[in-house]
Scaffold this motif. Sequence first.
Motif, PDB file in Angstrom:
ATOM      1  N   ILE A   1       0.948  -1.416  -0.075  1.00 23.61           N
ATOM      2  CA  ILE A   1      -0.216  -0.087   0.134  1.00 23.61           C
ATOM      3  C   ILE A   1       0.864   1.351  -0.024  1.00 23.61           C
ATOM      4  CG2 ILE A   1      -1.639   1.308   1.620  1.00 23.61           C
ATOM      5  CD1 ILE A   1      -2.889  -1.254   2.298  1.00 23.61           C
ATOM      6  N   GLY A   2       1.887   1.294   0.939  1.00 26.20           N
ATOM      7  CA  GLY A   2       2.844   2.410   1.079  1.00 26.20           C
ATOM      8  C   GLY A   2       3.662   2.566  -0.442  1.00 26.20           C
ATOM      9  N   SER A   3       3.852   1.558  -0.770  1.00 29.39           N
ATOM     10  CA  SER A   3       4.847   1.651  -2.129  1.00 29.39           C
ATOM     11  C   SER A   3       4.019   2.242  -3.109  1.00 29.39           C
ATOM     12  CB  SER A   3       5.344   0.240  -2.592  1.00 29.39           C
ATOM     13  OG  SER A   3       4.442  -0.441  -3.066  1.00 29.39           O
ATOM     14  N   ARG A   4       2.698   2.160  -3.198  1.00 28.53           N
ATOM     15  CA  ARG A   4       1.727   2.783  -4.246  1.00 28.53           C
ATOM     16  C   ARG A   4       1.211   4.134  -3.937  1.00 28.53           C
ATOM     17  NH1 ARG A   4       0.509  -1.131  -8.494  1.00 28.53           N
ATOM     18  NH2 ARG A   4       1.119  -3.251  -7.754  1.00 28.53           N
ATOM     19  N   GLY A   5       1.711   4.660  -2.745  1.00 28.05           N
ATOM     20  CA  GLY A   5       1.709   5.945  -2.381  1.00 28.05           C
ATOM     21  C   GLY A   5       0.155   6.264  -1.560  1.00 28.05           C
ATOM     22  N   TYR A   6      -0.216   5.064  -1.127  1.00 24.76           N
ATOM     23  CA  TYR A   6      -1.424   5.309  -0.222  1.00 24.76           C
ATOM     24  C   TYR A   6      -1.056   5.451   1.178  1.00 24.76           C
ATOM     25  CZ  TYR A   6      -4.550   3.999  -4.310  1.00 24.76           C
ATOM     26  OH  TYR A   6      -5.219   4.122  -5.169  1.00 24.76           O
ATOM     27  N   ASP A   7      -1.877   5.851   2.194  1.00 24.06           N
ATOM     28  CA  ASP A   7      -1.628   5.869   3.614  1.00 24.06           C
ATOM     29  C   ASP A   7      -1.705   4.373   3.950  1.00 24.06           C
ATOM     30  OD1 ASP A   7      -1.351   6.304   6.183  1.00 24.06           O
ATOM     31  OD2 ASP A   7      -3.286   7.612   6.417  1.00 24.06           O
ATOM     32  N   CYS A   8      -0.512   3.841   4.680  1.00 28.04           N
ATOM     33  CA  CYS A   8      -0.439   2.616   5.171  1.00 28.04           C
ATOM     34  C   CYS A   8      -0.762   2.392   6.625  1.00 28.04           C
ATOM     35  CB  CYS A   8       0.621   1.816   4.808  1.00 28.04           C
ATOM     36  SG  CYS A   8       2.050   2.444   5.173  1.00 28.04           S
ATOM     37  N   ALA A   9      -0.861   3.497   7.292  1.00 24.39           N
ATOM     38  CA  ALA A   9      -0.828   3.243   8.824  1.00 24.39           C
ATOM     39  C   ALA A   9      -2.089   2.278   9.461  1.00 24.39           C
ATOM     40  CB  ALA A   9      -1.208   4.845   9.327  1.00 24.39           C
ATOM     41  N   LEU A  10      -3.291   2.185   8.905  1.00 20.58           N
ATOM     42  CA  LEU A  10      -4.159   1.388   9.143  1.00 20.58           C
ATOM     43  C   LEU A  10      -3.757  -0.061   9.061  1.00 20.58           C
ATOM     44  CD1 LEU A  10      -6.725   0.941  10.610  1.00 20.58           C
ATOM     45  CD2 LEU A  10      -8.018   1.293   8.518  1.00 20.58           C
ATOM     46  N   ALA A  11      -3.246  -0.171   8.144  1.00 24.15           N
ATOM     47  CA  ALA A  11      -2.814  -1.701   7.584  1.00 24.15           C
ATOM     48  C   ALA A  11      -1.513  -2.260   8.587  1.00 24.15           C
ATOM     49  CB  ALA A  11      -2.393  -1.740   6.191  1.00 24.15           C
ATOM     50  N   THR A  12      -0.563  -1.272   8.803  1.00 23.29           N
ATOM     51  CA  THR A  12       0.374  -1.490   9.877  1.00 23.29           C
ATOM     52  C   THR A  12      -0.258  -1.708  11.094  1.00 23.29           C
ATOM     53  OG1 THR A  12       1.811  -0.077   8.542  1.00 23.29           O
ATOM     54  CG2 THR A  12       2.594  -0.481  10.871  1.00 23.29           C
ATOM     55  N   ARG A  13      -1.013  -1.010  11.581  1.00 23.34           N
ATOM     56  CA  ARG A  13      -1.482  -1.144  12.958  1.00 23.34           C
ATOM     57  C   ARG A  13      -2.273  -2.634  13.040  1.00 23.34           C
ATOM     58  NH1 ARG A  13      -3.218   4.308  12.635  1.00 23.34           N
ATOM     59  NH2 ARG A  13      -5.553   3.664  12.455  1.00 23.34           N
ATOM     60  N   LEU A  14      -2.917  -3.036  12.043  1.00 25.25           N
ATOM     61  CA  LEU A  14      -3.633  -4.331  11.856  1.00 25.25           C
ATOM     62  C   LEU A  14      -2.592  -5.281  12.072  1.00 25.25           C
ATOM     63  CD1 LEU A  14      -6.487  -3.766   9.137  1.00 25.25           C
ATOM     64  CD2 LEU A  14      -6.853  -4.378  11.439  1.00 25.25           C
ATOM     65  N   ALA A  15      -1.530  -5.182  11.183  1.00 27.74           N
ATOM     66  CA  ALA A  15      -0.392  -6.208  11.366  1.00 27.74           C
ATOM     67  C   ALA A  15       0.029  -6.254  12.625  1.00 27.74           C
ATOM     68  CB  ALA A  15       0.849  -5.959  10.470  1.00 27.74           C
ATOM     69  N   ASP A  16       0.241  -5.154  13.089  1.00 26.51           N
ATOM     70  CA  ASP A  16       0.880  -5.175  14.639  1.00 26.51           C
ATOM     71  C   ASP A  16      -0.103  -5.854  15.681  1.00 26.51           C
ATOM     72  OD1 ASP A  16       3.078  -3.714  13.528  1.00 26.51           O
ATOM     73  OD2 ASP A  16       2.541  -1.957  14.599  1.00 26.51           O
TER      74      ASP A  16
END
Lengths: 379, 239
Positions: free
Chosen positions: B206-221
């Motif tokens: 997600i981050g590599s395509r220029g989108y905000d990836c904060a929510l995905a990172t929180r889910l992963a954590d």
Amino acid sequence: MRALNAFLRDVYSEKQVIRDGVIPEDFVYSSSGYLPQVNEVTPPSGIYAHIAGEDLVQAKDGTWYVLEDNLRIPSGASYPLIARNITRRVAPDVYAANDVVDNRDYPDLLARAMRYSSCGGIPVVLTPGRYNAAFFEHSYLAEQTGATLAYPNDLVVDNNQLYFCDYSGAKHKVGVVYRRISDEYLDPFCFNPDSVIGVPNLMAAYRAGNVAIVNAPGNGVADDKGIYYFVPSMIHYYLGEQPILKNAPTYLPFFDDDYAYVMERLESLVLKDVAEAGGYGVVFGRDLAPDELERLRRSIQADRRRFIAQEVVDFKDLPSVDAGGRPCRRMADLRAFVLTGKSCRVWASGLTRYSNTPGSMVVNSSQGGGFKDTWVLSR
Amino acid sequence: MGTLTLTKADQCLWLGRYTERVFTELEEFFRAFDANVDLDTQDFSAFWDACDYEAEGDKGTEERLFDMLYDYTDPSSVCSDMRAAFGNAILLRPELGTATTSYIELALLNLRKSKEPAARLVRHRTVCDDILAFWGAVEDGDAPLEVKSLIGVGKYVERADLCCRFGRPQAALDEALGRIGIFLEGIESPECLPLGATLSSLAEAIGSRGYDCALATRLADACVGKRSGRGSRLKDVSA
């Protein structure tokens, strides 16, 4: 079924049937289905053959004959079951007009038979995996009975207790295993050490009485083609009754009189190699060229225990359709399923297997045979 | 906990992913095809790029489209994804039921029947209908909650990834991520499954395509148990 279960109990314990001379010991101990590893082991609830597949044929004169008892892992019940589910939906009028007994109770009969023998814990259907030819049946019966479909790696034996391991590492006690893996591959520590589809130490848990195995290991001795000859005697010996169904007229070259008869009438008999299954090792004397017949004669002379001979039963053919959809008639047999728990129940249906080759009597699916649902009428 | 093994959990996840991939790629194929209908030029390059489809240079547009849809030897084709979905579905028959898994078989059969260009778009609609029916049957059926949840997680992981690939708005991506959070609630021990790694990879994509990836990172954590109080943890993340 009661006689065959009594035979298995006897042959793996007292062996009275041998001592009394009803069955020669050669036929028991030389059978590849006889497993000394389960000698003196009584299965939970005392049942050996929870599911039996009885292969029957009807002769043109209407007489029914038992062709084979299948007491190891008789397969095929799921096919008439799903065929019925589909045909009741696409052609309900057929069932409205004919008094066909509903056969959809098989999963319930099977689940009850498994529950009866369970040692407490979950029921599992043990499959060798998705590439097994009968994988559909394994997964369908697991679905229909509510049992867990287990692969060998899902099961572990700890302290003589069988467990199913879930993804979190939690272990669930298994009370009964409906195994769809042959005896020789079931436990590499007990049988074939090269087996990668078995469960190490499963037999230790079984011997300790902590898990039921459906059907019990070692049943092969009772459905050996050589033992088949003695089933009518078994019924009389264990139950004091006469068989209701006839065996196909069978001869054992092992006995001198039968040997002489077989050698004299080889051209008109069907010869079966007792070590083979699935329709393999079956030859009709009438189909053999003189040199082939001579080779067969020499094979029988060399190992008289290895063969049985039967009169060719001129059995009924049934209406079918050929590959082009044209009506035709084909030879067929019926596999009736008998389930044993608290009591014996014959499933009111069965697997009708037919030959796809005109005139052929070999109906096994491994030999290109097809199948049909089987109707039992209530009128 | 039930009797779900690591292998079965993986099959659920991938069943969700593959069905979503087929569904979205067919929808996007229609979008790209429709956009080209009135034009003299036939430009599907954006669609092919989004699908990671690399066509051989000398092939014409129709041939490339056909291969991208139906060449089962190419792992990036729609047909290959549909076969993979079917391969996972039949292994989950006891959990999902024969009636539910049969929708996947229907989708596969209908995809195979859609090869004729004249019938293609209409047949594709049927494939999508079969997949929608499958998802509905999973939701409505008796499968264990964890099975439903893992299929749901897989489906929305794939949707989130495809949202980025096809340039959908951030809101659509956030909607998909929110659904992942909801489905994670149905999984008893997510830390025992490789979900953290899956979601970390998603966050990275997600981050590599220029989108905000904060929510995905929180889910992963959250999946690997970096916070305490799992139940409220996932609710907090997906809120």
